[in-house]
Design an enzyme around this catalytic site. Structure first.
Site, PDB file in Angstrom:
ATOM      1  N   GLY A  10     -19.993   9.562   7.730  1.00 35.52           N
ATOM      2  CA  GLY A  10     -19.762   8.657   9.124  1.00 35.52           C
ATOM      3  C   GLY A  10     -19.189   9.680  10.454  1.00 35.52           C
ATOM      4  CG  LEU A  12     -12.491   9.597  11.892  1.00 31.29           C
ATOM      5  CD1 LEU A  12     -11.968  10.378  13.173  1.00 31.29           C
ATOM      6  CD2 LEU A  12     -11.608   8.294  11.938  1.00 31.29           C
ATOM      7  CB  ILE A  36     -14.644   0.986  -1.046  1.00 35.85           C
ATOM      8  CG1 ILE A  36     -14.980   0.497   0.326  1.00 35.85           C
ATOM      9  CG2 ILE A  36     -14.689   2.766  -0.914  1.00 35.85           C
ATOM     10  CD1 ILE A  36     -14.056   0.224   1.228  1.00 35.85           C
ATOM     11  CB  ALA A  59     -14.716  -0.149   8.121  1.00 35.84           C
ATOM     12  CE1 TYR A 127     -13.816  -3.215  11.996  1.00 31.50           C
ATOM     13  CE2 TYR A 127     -13.113  -3.591  14.345  1.00 31.50           C
ATOM     14  CZ  TYR A 127     -13.175  -3.062  13.350  1.00 31.50           C
ATOM     15  OH  TYR A 127     -12.901  -1.337  13.256  1.00 31.50           O
ATOM     16  CE  LYS A 131     -10.650  -1.438   9.789  1.00 28.07           C
ATOM     17  NZ  LYS A 131     -11.048  -0.250   9.097  1.00 28.07           N
TER      18      LYS A 131
HETATM   19  N1  LIG Z   1     -16.038   3.437  15.912  1.00 32.94           N
HETATM   20  C1  LIG Z   1     -15.150   3.103  16.798  1.00 32.94           C
HETATM   21  O1  LIG Z   1     -15.116   3.073  17.945  1.00 32.94           O
HETATM   22  C2  LIG Z   1     -13.900   2.603  16.061  1.00 32.94           C
HETATM   23  C3  LIG Z   1     -12.985   2.013  16.584  1.00 32.94           C
HETATM   24  C4  LIG Z   1     -11.660   1.722  15.913  1.00 32.94           C
HETATM   25  C5  LIG Z   1     -11.616   1.764  14.815  1.00 32.94           C
HETATM   26  N2  LIG Z   1     -12.689   2.202  13.982  1.00 32.94           N
HETATM   27  C6  LIG Z   1     -12.385   2.603  12.406  1.00 32.94           C
HETATM   28  O2  LIG Z   1     -12.676   3.943  12.249  1.00 32.94           O
HETATM   29  C7  LIG Z   1     -13.352   4.136  10.844  1.00 32.94           C
HETATM   30  C8  LIG Z   1     -14.412   4.917  11.186  1.00 32.94           C
HETATM   31  O3  LIG Z   1     -15.505   4.611  12.088  1.00 32.94           O
HETATM   32  P1  LIG Z   1     -16.783   5.479  12.508  1.00 32.94           P
HETATM   33  O4  LIG Z   1     -17.125   5.068  13.733  1.00 32.94           O
HETATM   34  O5  LIG Z   1     -16.678   6.738  11.955  1.00 32.94           O
HETATM   35  O6  LIG Z   1     -17.749   4.639  11.329  1.00 32.94           O
HETATM   36  P2  LIG Z   1     -19.213   5.201  10.533  1.00 32.94           P
HETATM   37  O7  LIG Z   1     -19.693   6.117  11.475  1.00 32.94           O
HETATM   38  O8  LIG Z   1     -19.969   3.810  10.413  1.00 32.94           O
HETATM   39  O9  LIG Z   1     -18.672   5.521   9.567  1.00 32.94           O
HETATM   40  C9  LIG Z   1     -18.192   4.891   8.191  1.00 32.94           C
HETATM   41  C10 LIG Z   1     -18.927   5.366   6.978  1.00 32.94           C
HETATM   42  O10 LIG Z   1     -18.410   4.529   5.570  1.00 32.94           O
HETATM   43  C11 LIG Z   1     -19.504   4.372   4.888  1.00 32.94           C
HETATM   44  N3  LIG Z   1     -19.218   2.860   4.308  1.00 32.94           N
HETATM   45  C12 LIG Z   1     -19.347   1.482   5.068  1.00 32.94           C
HETATM   46  N4  LIG Z   1     -19.140   0.689   3.929  1.00 32.94           N
HETATM   47  C13 LIG Z   1     -18.891   1.458   2.860  1.00 32.94           C
HETATM   48  C14 LIG Z   1     -18.559   0.969   1.623  1.00 32.94           C
HETATM   49  N5  LIG Z   1     -18.399  -0.430   1.186  1.00 32.94           N
HETATM   50  N6  LIG Z   1     -18.388   1.993   0.682  1.00 32.94           N
HETATM   51  C15 LIG Z   1     -18.487   3.183   0.992  1.00 32.94           C
HETATM   52  N7  LIG Z   1     -18.694   3.410   2.080  1.00 32.94           N
HETATM   53  C16 LIG Z   1     -18.887   2.693   3.018  1.00 32.94           C
HETATM   54  C17 LIG Z   1     -20.799   4.068   6.033  1.00 32.94           C
HETATM   55  O11 LIG Z   1     -22.086   4.358   5.306  1.00 32.94           O
HETATM   56  P3  LIG Z   1     -23.283   3.823   5.661  1.00 32.94           P
HETATM   57  O12 LIG Z   1     -23.306   3.584   7.073  1.00 32.94           O
HETATM   58  O13 LIG Z   1     -24.338   4.586   4.905  1.00 32.94           O
HETATM   59  O14 LIG Z   1     -23.144   2.209   5.045  1.00 32.94           O
HETATM   60  C18 LIG Z   1     -20.422   5.088   7.028  1.00 32.94           C
HETATM   61  O15 LIG Z   1     -21.021   6.505   6.649  1.00 32.94           O
HETATM   62  C19 LIG Z   1     -13.623   2.550  10.630  1.00 32.94           C
HETATM   63  O16 LIG Z   1     -12.714   2.283   9.470  1.00 32.94           O
HETATM   64  C20 LIG Z   1     -13.308   1.728  11.699  1.00 32.94           C
HETATM   65  O17 LIG Z   1     -13.110   0.407  11.129  1.00 32.94           O
HETATM   66  C21 LIG Z   1     -13.632   2.901  14.507  1.00 32.94           C
END
Ligand SMILES: NC(=O)c1ccc[n+]([C@@H]2O[C@H](COP(=O)([O-])OP(=O)(O)OC[C@H]3O[C@@H](n4cnc5c(N)ncnc54)[C@H](OP(=O)(O)O)[C@@H]3O)[C@@H](O)[C@H]2O)c1
Length: 284
Positions: A10, A12, A36, A59, A127, A131
């Site tokens: 992902g 981050l 997970i 997530a 959401y 969380k």
């Molecule tokens: N993006 C934002 O602006 C933002 C803002 C506030 C907080 N956050 C938090 O920051 C974190 C990371 O965000 P991000 O933008 O890096 O997200 P991301 O690019 O969607 O990365 C999340 C990764 O987790 C994997 N994943 C999803 N469900 C899963 C599961 N059940 N088991 C194992 N792996 C799983 C996804 O794989 P697949 O895509 O292949 O399913 C993806 O590679 C999250 O916890 C999010 O709640 C993000």
């Protein structure tokens, strides 16, 4: 130190992996490597790796999809986190869990002050609720934990599930000549994944006290102000109009004020400086 990063494919997670400090043995797990929400799978995968620290970035975080599929949101963001807590307790691992500014309701707008780690969450969409439930699970069931709230992330990779990120997406649209309408009544702290990832490693390596931390770039802005700065720094001419969020009806209710700040000594550079570096190093 042996560290496992979940969500390694992902936005981050991939940055955390890339910025692994010297002397740390890191293992990145993508969604193909671990689910997970499946306790047996989590047990099997982590048993083989025996990590000292587990960093969970995974997530279900498409805000509108969470309204449509609340059970899946709770399966991943609560039950999935409980599975990690159970396994971390069993192996004596530290869990660093990523959470969100969306645990807050936005009512602090009245004071025009950012939310601190001491403010009480009160999420207003599925959401955020899922969380926050995940946070409570970590906080109340595992002593050796970090809960790290981040916000409005952007980085080179873009969020997998959200289909990119705001910076990459609006630059693409502007270059294609699209007229843009961007909300000017929703405020947040834009955060560069490189800065967040560095600070996440700092928490772990400096063995900061366990607990909850806000890790975002300094300052805050509306999405409209953010867009103007992106175009200014990128030298892109764009037709962009400020609009009210009421013009974009969504399934989820969105908190309109979620700037974050830390009262625990975490200070990242201002969001404009971070954005400048991102756009200098990487021209989308
Ligand atoms: N993006 C934002 O602006 C933002 C803002 C506030 C907080 N956050 C938090 O920051 C974190 C990371 O965000 P991000 O933008 O890096 O997200 P991301 O690019 O969607 O990365 C999340 C990764 O987790 C994997 N994943 C999803 N469900 C899963 C599961 N059940 N088991 C194992 N792996 C799983 C996804 O794989 P697949 O895509 O292949 O399913 C993806 O590679 C999250 O916890 C999010 O709640 C993000």
């Amino acid at each position: 130190m042996r560290v496992v990063v979940i969500g390694a494919g992902g936005q981050l997670g991939s940055e955390i992996l890339k910025l692994t400090p010297e002397g740390v043995k890191v293992i990145g797990l993508t969604h193909e490597d671990i689910e997970i929400a499946d306790l047996q799978n989590v047990k099997r995968v982590l048993h083989n790796l025996k990590p000292e620290v587990v960093i969970n970035t995974a997530a279900f975080h498409k805000t509108d999809s969470c309204e449509e599929f609340p059970l899946r949101a709770f399966e991943v963001n609560l039950a999935g986190v409980k599975n990690l807590v159970d396994v971390c307790r069993k192996f004596g691992s530290v869990l660093l869990h990523i959470s969100t500014d969306y645990v807050f309701d936005g009512k602090k707008a009245e004071l025009r002050e950012p939310y601190t780690e001491e403010d009480t969450p009160n999420p207003i969409n599925v959401y955020g609720i899922s969380k926050y439930a995940g946070e409570l699970m970590v906080r109340n069931y595992l002593r050796e934990h970090y809960i790290v709230r981040v916000a409005s992330l952007y980085g080179k990779k873009g969020s997998k599930s959200k289909g990119g990120n705001f910076v990459l997406n609006i630059l693409k649209k502007a270059k294609e000549g699209e007229d843009l309408r961007i909300v000017d009544d929703v405020f947040m702290s834009p955060t560069y994944t490189v800065d967040a990832a560095k600070e996440i490693w700092n928490l772990v390596l400096k063995r900061r006290p366990f607990g909850t931390y806000h890790i975002t770039n300094g300052g805050y802005c509306s999405w409209y102000e953010f867009a103007l700065e992106i175009f200014r720094l990128a030298g892109v001419k764009a037709r962009v109009k400020p609009v009210s969020s009421s013009e974009f009806p969504r399934k989820a209710q969105i908190p309109r004020w979620t700037p974050l700040i830390s009262v625990k000594g975490i200070r990242l550079r201002h969001w404009k400086e971070a954005l400048r570096e991102f756009l200098t190093k990487f021209t989308p």
